[in-house]
Design a protein around this motif. Sequence first.
Motif, PDB file in Angstrom:
ATOM      1  N   ALA A 262      -8.862   2.197  -3.170  1.00  0.00           N
ATOM      2  CA  ALA A 262      -8.407   3.590  -2.692  1.00  0.00           C
ATOM      3  C   ALA A 262      -9.532   4.263  -2.056  1.00  0.00           C
ATOM      4  N   ARG A 263     -10.182   3.744  -0.979  1.00  0.00           N
ATOM      5  CA  ARG A 263     -11.384   4.278  -0.564  1.00  0.00           C
ATOM      6  C   ARG A 263     -11.344   4.792   1.059  1.00  0.00           C
ATOM      7  N   TYR A 264      -9.941   4.360   1.531  1.00  0.00           N
ATOM      8  CA  TYR A 264      -9.845   4.729   3.056  1.00  0.00           C
ATOM      9  C   TYR A 264      -9.062   5.909   3.087  1.00  0.00           C
ATOM     10  N   PRO A 265      -9.449   6.839   4.231  1.00  0.00           N
ATOM     11  CA  PRO A 265      -8.600   7.777   4.536  1.00  0.00           C
ATOM     12  C   PRO A 265      -7.052   7.812   5.081  1.00  0.00           C
ATOM     13  N   GLY A 266      -6.217   8.787   5.063  1.00  0.00           N
ATOM     14  CA  GLY A 266      -4.688   8.276   5.129  1.00  0.00           C
ATOM     15  C   GLY A 266      -4.579   8.195   6.502  1.00  0.00           C
TER      16      GLY A 266
ATOM     17  N   SER B  94      -4.182  12.553   2.484  1.00  0.00           N
ATOM     18  CA  SER B  94      -4.014  11.229   1.702  1.00  0.00           C
ATOM     19  C   SER B  94      -5.311  10.484   1.665  1.00  0.00           C
ATOM     20  N   VAL B  95      -5.352   9.505   0.807  1.00  0.00           N
ATOM     21  CA  VAL B  95      -6.066   8.337   0.723  1.00  0.00           C
ATOM     22  C   VAL B  95      -5.052   7.129   0.663  1.00  0.00           C
ATOM     23  N   ASN B  96      -5.401   6.107   1.057  1.00  0.00           N
ATOM     24  CA  ASN B  96      -4.703   4.728   1.037  1.00  0.00           C
ATOM     25  C   ASN B  96      -4.888   4.061  -0.022  1.00  0.00           C
ATOM     26  N   LEU B  97      -3.959   3.603  -0.725  1.00  0.00           N
ATOM     27  CA  LEU B  97      -4.135   2.766  -1.932  1.00  0.00           C
ATOM     28  C   LEU B  97      -3.648   1.349  -1.690  1.00  0.00           C
ATOM     29  N   GLN B  98      -4.453   0.323  -1.735  1.00  0.00           N
ATOM     30  CA  GLN B  98      -3.810  -1.003  -1.461  1.00  0.00           C
ATOM     31  C   GLN B  98      -3.937  -1.727  -2.651  1.00  0.00           C
ATOM     32  N   ALA B  99      -3.090  -2.375  -3.131  1.00  0.00           N
ATOM     33  CA  ALA B  99      -2.987  -3.295  -4.167  1.00  0.00           C
ATOM     34  C   ALA B  99      -2.311  -4.591  -3.970  1.00  0.00           C
ATOM     35  N   ILE B 100      -2.890  -5.558  -4.513  1.00  0.00           N
ATOM     36  CA  ILE B 100      -2.608  -7.039  -4.558  1.00  0.00           C
ATOM     37  C   ILE B 100      -2.011  -7.436  -5.894  1.00  0.00           C
TER      38      ILE B 100
ATOM     39  N   GLY C 264       0.876  -1.368   0.010  1.00  0.00           N
ATOM     40  CA  GLY C 264      -0.029  -0.116   0.096  1.00  0.00           C
ATOM     41  C   GLY C 264       1.067   1.320   0.121  1.00  0.00           C
ATOM     42  N   CYS C 265       0.115   2.414  -0.197  1.00  0.00           N
ATOM     43  CA  CYS C 265       0.768   3.674  -0.186  1.00  0.00           C
ATOM     44  C   CYS C 265      -0.160   4.806  -0.154  1.00  0.00           C
ATOM     45  N   HIS C 266       0.383   5.882   0.166  1.00  0.00           N
ATOM     46  CA  HIS C 266      -0.599   7.059   0.474  1.00  0.00           C
ATOM     47  C   HIS C 266      -0.659   7.904  -0.927  1.00  0.00           C
ATOM     48  N   ILE C 267      -1.677   8.198  -1.269  1.00  0.00           N
ATOM     49  CA  ILE C 267      -2.002   9.123  -2.361  1.00  0.00           C
ATOM     50  C   ILE C 267      -2.293  10.423  -2.003  1.00  0.00           C
ATOM     51  N   GLU C 268      -1.398  11.426  -2.109  1.00  0.00           N
ATOM     52  CA  GLU C 268      -1.747  12.677  -1.526  1.00  0.00           C
ATOM     53  C   GLU C 268      -3.096  13.540  -2.374  1.00  0.00           C
ATOM     54  N   ILE C 269      -3.640  14.092  -1.504  1.00  0.00           N
ATOM     55  CA  ILE C 269      -4.813  14.771  -1.957  1.00  0.00           C
ATOM     56  C   ILE C 269      -4.845  16.036  -1.145  1.00  0.00           C
TER      57      ILE C 269
END
Length: 154
Positions: free
Chosen positions: A143-147, A125-131, A102-107
């Motif tokens: 990518a729907r959860y707050p930072g 940011s919002v959290n991006l998680q990928a598999i 995962g990583c943070h997408i700055e907003i």
Amino acid sequence: MRPCESNLQKQDTRFRVPVSVEERVGLALWRLATGNSYRSCGLQFGLGKSTAKIICSEFEQAVFDLKDRLVTFPLTNEEIGEKIEEFEELYGIPQIVGAIDGCHIEINAPPQNHEDYFNRKQHYSVNLQAIVDAKLKVIHATARYPGSIHGLEF
């Protein structure tokens, strides 16, 4: 023409030749990879800030429109078994379906509940998680959860 390409292709006009699909994709990927500003990314490609912003937004929308065709988590026992075999063959790791990160997408700070989006890195940011599977194809992303939230579950 590939599906995403048709969403990004623009028509010639009497006033100008459009930015090519390849340049549009390149600019959007550059922005996503570097996190640089629209102005900086636009300058890298010889374009203005507003053009870079529009191109990035259109690219993101094109990818979103295709998400169900591009991102698919294995659901059947057969599909899961294939993913497990790929990991073991390629990396020698048994019983793995996917690798997660995962990583943070700055907003920009949202107008409501902005404190929820302020993360430990001191920005919104919002959290991006990928598999990804063994071949590094994204099989799930969210990518729907707050930072401010740590340790996501899909």
